[in-house]
Design a protein around this motif. Structure first.
Motif, PDB file in Angstrom:
ATOM      1  N   ARG A 353       0.829  -1.206   0.000  1.00  7.29           N
ATOM      2  CA  ARG A 353       0.000   0.000   0.000  1.00  7.29           C
ATOM      3  C   ARG A 353       0.867   1.261   0.000  1.00  7.29           C
ATOM      4  N   ASN A 354       1.875   1.278   0.879  1.00  4.31           N
ATOM      5  CA  ASN A 354       2.725   2.468   0.984  1.00  4.31           C
ATOM      6  C   ASN A 354       3.480   2.726  -0.319  1.00  4.31           C
ATOM      7  N   PHE A 355       3.931   1.638  -0.952  1.00 10.72           N
ATOM      8  CA  PHE A 355       4.648   1.757  -2.227  1.00 10.72           C
ATOM      9  C   PHE A 355       3.718   2.389  -3.280  1.00 10.72           C
ATOM     10  N   ILE A 356       2.474   1.860  -3.338  1.00 15.30           N
ATOM     11  CA  ILE A 356       1.509   2.379  -4.331  1.00 15.30           C
ATOM     12  C   ILE A 356       1.155   3.838  -4.020  1.00 15.30           C
ATOM     13  N   LEU A 357       0.953   4.131  -2.718  1.00 11.20           N
ATOM     14  CA  LEU A 357       0.617   5.511  -2.316  1.00 11.20           C
ATOM     15  C   LEU A 357       1.699   6.495  -2.762  1.00 11.20           C
ATOM     16  N   LYS A 358       2.976   6.093  -2.561  1.00  8.62           N
ATOM     17  CA  LYS A 358       4.093   6.981  -2.944  1.00  8.62           C
ATOM     18  C   LYS A 358       4.031   7.284  -4.431  1.00  8.62           C
ATOM     19  N   LYS A 359       3.773   6.259  -5.228  1.00 15.04           N
ATOM     20  CA  LYS A 359       3.725   6.444  -6.699  1.00 15.04           C
ATOM     21  C   LYS A 359       2.521   7.317  -7.089  1.00 15.04           C
ATOM     22  N   LEU A 360       1.342   6.943  -6.574  1.00 11.41           N
ATOM     23  CA  LEU A 360       0.119   7.620  -7.026  1.00 11.41           C
ATOM     24  C   LEU A 360       0.063   9.085  -6.616  1.00 11.41           C
TER      25      LEU A 360
END
Ligand SMILES: Cc1cc2nc3c(=O)[nH]c(=O)nc-3n(C[C@H](O)[C@H](O)[C@H](O)COP(=O)(O)OP(=O)(O)OC[C@H]3O[C@@H](n4cnc5c(N)ncnc54)[C@H](O)[C@@H]3O)c2cc1C
Length: 377
Positions: A353-360
């Protein structure tokens, strides 16, 4: 002249009244269940540019500058170690005087009341029944009967009007979550901070220029039937202490010491969208649809909805429910996605989730679609 009954002196009802005040073709009355409107409550509210744009049309830009705050960013943190995950630049959605704003809910109500003559708000008026004849007959608790051309139900999440019109299908459902609200003085962040934990999240943001902050946490909690129907259950000091201790123990922030005047209440959301058969009845705000509170759009949508009703009445068009349904579906999807993502508990899932949040949060196209399309009206 057509007359309009507004049920509920909340954000949606009062905003509509402000618009009607400037129009000579309609008369209106607001019926409010409570016997007074609380202008002291210190809890906060976030308003995105879509509603600020509309509020500015009725003079919100002249609000006392010390009573409001313009956060520039939303910062995401891991609750347990306060490590920052990422941030969203809110200022990119601002336009001239239309800026993302936070303030006390009571200050917003005070502002909305300013242009409404006192005699148009009938306090102690609890709607009990609606009969659809040639005109709409409205019955109130004290055996009072009044007739109107139009009815605007702005009576909030536990809308009596919706319940009368749709029986059980019109009542909201418990969202398996409890909210705790409180105030903080002198916090060390000048933006909106969202802290993500297992099965809970909490948000802290300034509500004015006086170092006052709002604290709100949403905690997943299954309850049995009698508990969430019982108001006393949520006033129990032991429950409140247990909840704040629980999230405080899972965070490096000592919430027990810093959060004051804590209150707790159950979160109820709408089961589905309901549209009355009678073309002269409008449901707005939480009475039309109550969202999971993870997208901070409830108040803004209440204001937008009231504006759309005003346009329908003024232009004699019938676009309201079409526009509202489409926007409500978009917001409900986003609120549900946020709620799910904010509360993940498995370490592998939170890492992803954190990885995706950083990208988005750095992807302009995504932000334009996910937030911009909601904030632009
Ligand atoms: C925990 C939490 C946090 C939130 N945070 C935010 C946020 O940061 N930003 C945001 O935009 N939104 C937020 N919201 C949502 C927002 O508060 C609501 O969406 C908004 O207040 C709804 O406005 P309304 O006018 O529909 O109803 P309300 O403001 O609830 O007003 C309804 C009025 O109707 C009256 N009434 C009720 N029944 C009757 C009756 N039978 N007869 C007459 N009058 C009646 C009530 O007394 C009340 O005055 C949050 C909600 C929750 C639960």
């Amino acid at each position: 002249m057509k007359n309009i009954a507004i049920i509920g002196a909340g954000i949606s009802g009062l905003f509509l009244a402000n618009l009607l005040e400037k129009n000579d073709f309609f008369s209106y009355k607001i019926f409010e269940k409570k016997n007074f409107l609380d202008l002291k409550d210190g809890y906060g509210i976030q308003l995105s540019v879509n509603s600020i744009n509309l509020l500015n049309l009725i003079g919100f830009k002249n609000m006392n500058a010390s009573d409001i705050y313009f956060p520039k960013k939303v910062n995401f943190f891991e609750a347990k170690n306060l490590k920052k995950i990422c941030d969203i630049d809110l200022a990119q959605f601002n336009f001239e005087n239309n800026r993302y704003t936070t303030l006390k809910r009571s200050k917003l109500i005070e502002f909305l009341l300013k242009n409404i003559p006192k005699d148009k708000i009938i306090l102690n008026s609890d709607l009990t029944d609606i009969k659809c004849k040639e005109k709409l007959k409205l019955y109130f608790g004290d055996n009072k009967l009044e007739e109107f051309n139009y009815l605007v139900a702005a009576d909030g999440v536990y809308s009596k009007a919706k319940e009368i019109l749709f029986n059980k299908a019109g009542s909201p459902k418990y969202f398996n979550s409890i909210a705790i609200r409180g105030n903080i003085n002198n916090f060390n962040d000048s933006d909106i901070s969202i802290y993500l934990g297992p099965n809970f999240h909490f948000v802290i943001y300034p509500i004015n220029q006086n170092n006052e902050y709002n604290f709100i946490s949403i905690i997943r909690k299954e309850l049995i039937d009698n508990e969430f129907k019982n108001k006393e259950f949520f006033r129990d000091k032991e429950l409140i202490n247990n909840l704040i201790n629980h999230i405080s123990s899972k965070s490096d922030l000592n919430l027990v010491d810093i959060v004051k005047e804590i209150k707790c209440f159950p979160i109820f959301v709408s089961k589905n969208i309901k549209i009355p058969d009678n073309k002269n009845i409008f449901l707005t705000g939480d009475a039309f649809y109550s969202f999971p509170p993870s997208f901070a759009q409830g108040a803004s949508q209440s204001i937008e909805g009231a504006n759309e009703i005003f346009n329908d009445l003024k232009d004699k068009s019938s676009n309201y429910y079409k526009i509202r349904t489409s926007k409500t579906k978009k917001i409900n999807n986003r609120s549900s996605i946020n709620h799910f993502a904010f509360h993940l508990s498995n370490p592998f899932n939170t890492f992803i989730r954190n990885f995706i949040l950083k990208k988005l949060t750095k992807n302009k196209k995504f932000l334009e679609n996910y937030l911009g399309s909601i904030y632009n009206i």
